[in-house]
Design an enzyme around this catalytic site. Sequence first.
Site, PDB file in Angstrom:
ATOM      1  NE  ARG A  32       6.106  -0.605  10.330  1.00 15.66           N
ATOM      2  CZ  ARG A  32       4.747  -0.346   9.669  1.00 15.66           C
ATOM      3  NH1 ARG A  32       4.565  -0.381   8.431  1.00 15.66           N
ATOM      4  NH2 ARG A  32       3.571  -0.667   9.577  1.00 15.66           N
ATOM      5  NE  ARG A  44       1.728  -4.925  11.090  1.00  9.63           N
ATOM      6  CZ  ARG A  44       2.299  -5.185  10.369  1.00  9.63           C
ATOM      7  NH1 ARG A  44       4.221  -5.492  10.755  1.00  9.63           N
ATOM      8  NH2 ARG A  44       3.129  -3.743   9.800  1.00  9.63           N
ATOM      9  CE  LYS A  96      -2.127  -1.326   3.931  1.00 10.37           C
ATOM     10  NZ  LYS A  96      -1.265  -2.605   4.323  1.00 10.37           N
ATOM     11  NE  ARG A 147       7.020  -3.507   6.203  1.00 11.92           N
ATOM     12  CZ  ARG A 147       5.502  -3.214   6.721  1.00 11.92           C
ATOM     13  NH1 ARG A 147       4.887  -2.808   5.070  1.00 11.92           N
ATOM     14  NH2 ARG A 147       5.328  -2.544   7.294  1.00 11.92           N
ATOM     15  NE  ARG A 207      -4.925  -1.380   9.532  1.00 10.86           N
ATOM     16  CZ  ARG A 207      -3.830  -1.308   9.057  1.00 10.86           C
ATOM     17  NH1 ARG A 207      -3.802   0.734   8.631  1.00 10.86           N
ATOM     18  NH2 ARG A 207      -2.283  -1.488   9.548  1.00 10.86           N
TER      19      ARG A 207
HETATM   20  P1  AMP Z   1       0.678   0.030   9.186  1.00  9.77           P
HETATM   21  O1  AMP Z   1       1.468   1.254   8.826  1.00  9.77           O
HETATM   22  O2  AMP Z   1      -0.646   1.059   8.371  1.00  9.77           O
HETATM   23  O3  AMP Z   1       0.589  -1.040   8.959  1.00  9.77           O
HETATM   24  O4  AMP Z   1       0.175   1.040  10.271  1.00  9.77           O
HETATM   25  C1  AMP Z   1       0.685   0.579  11.665  1.00  9.77           C
HETATM   26  C2  AMP Z   1      -0.324  -0.097  12.367  1.00  9.77           C
HETATM   27  O5  AMP Z   1      -1.000   1.530  13.345  1.00  9.77           O
HETATM   28  C3  AMP Z   1      -1.262  -1.259  12.482  1.00  9.77           C
HETATM   29  O6  AMP Z   1      -0.728  -2.176  12.786  1.00  9.77           O
HETATM   30  C4  AMP Z   1      -1.768  -0.351  13.979  1.00  9.77           C
HETATM   31  O7  AMP Z   1      -2.045  -0.890  15.146  1.00  9.77           O
HETATM   32  C5  AMP Z   1      -2.099   1.094  13.552  1.00  9.77           C
HETATM   33  N1  AMP Z   1      -3.101   1.625  12.677  1.00  9.77           N
HETATM   34  C6  AMP Z   1      -2.851   2.594  11.178  1.00  9.77           C
HETATM   35  N2  AMP Z   1      -3.716   2.421  11.259  1.00  9.77           N
HETATM   36  C7  AMP Z   1      -4.652   2.081  11.469  1.00  9.77           C
HETATM   37  C8  AMP Z   1      -6.252   2.462  11.829  1.00  9.77           C
HETATM   38  N3  AMP Z   1      -7.139   2.747  10.483  1.00  9.77           N
HETATM   39  N4  AMP Z   1      -7.329   2.198  12.681  1.00  9.77           N
HETATM   40  C9  AMP Z   1      -6.197   1.094  13.545  1.00  9.77           C
HETATM   41  N5  AMP Z   1      -4.813   1.000  14.428  1.00  9.77           N
HETATM   42  C10 AMP Z   1      -4.546   1.570  12.881  1.00  9.77           C
END
Ligand code: AMP
Length: 211
Positions: free
Chosen positions: A156, A167, A13, A123, A88
Amino acid sequence: MNLVLMGPPGAGKGTQGEILSKRLGIDTISTGVMLRNAIKEQTEVGKLAEGYINEGKLVPDDVIVAIVKDRLAKPDCEKGFILDGFPRTTAQAEALTASGVKIDKVLSLEVDDDVIVERLSSRRECSKCGAPYSVLFNKPAVEGKCDKCGGELIRRADDNPETIKNRLNVYHEQTEPIKDYYAKAGLLVTASGADKVEDTTKNVLAALGIE
Ligand code: AMP
């Protein structure tokens, strides 16, 4: 174009969002990036989000909905935006609809779990500018350094085997049902994200009807 990018963690993404952002001249809004920045700056939201993120859980809906609403109200969003990582949950999707923000398309990047586990384990990202890399598939010119800004490449905190598993579970249980929500609204398109970045980009552009 007001676009939502969906897909499991590591589906691409961020990478495809960046490519589309340049191509369409609109910003990508990544809730993951916003939350990681908040953690770095140790804001109230950052302190609250840190525990959830490190365990691979979702940050509570009301917190994330407030952040996104605020961001979407900024003038640059008037020309369009790409949402990466939001909504999400069904509650977040419903809150977005209720806010009156019009979504033109929801693109779901489809990648199997075994590919995701391999990708997330390899990653890396730039600690300064956030650019994505992989020690297997997308190596920087100089090991450990960002090609764009020279920043240090890091893994990360949530890209460890236990958190990756959580996740993926969270994705299947809480996020995937949104596909139905948007399919019913006639907004969902899908593209395979299983192969190389260039192949995924071709699939994405075709799915969105962009020449
Ligand atoms: P990402 O970088 O999109 O993989 O997001 C990393 C982490 O941020 C996720 O595993 C969640 O803990 C939190 N997070 C990101 N976006 C959301 C969302 N829309 N709702 C809830 N938690 C989020």
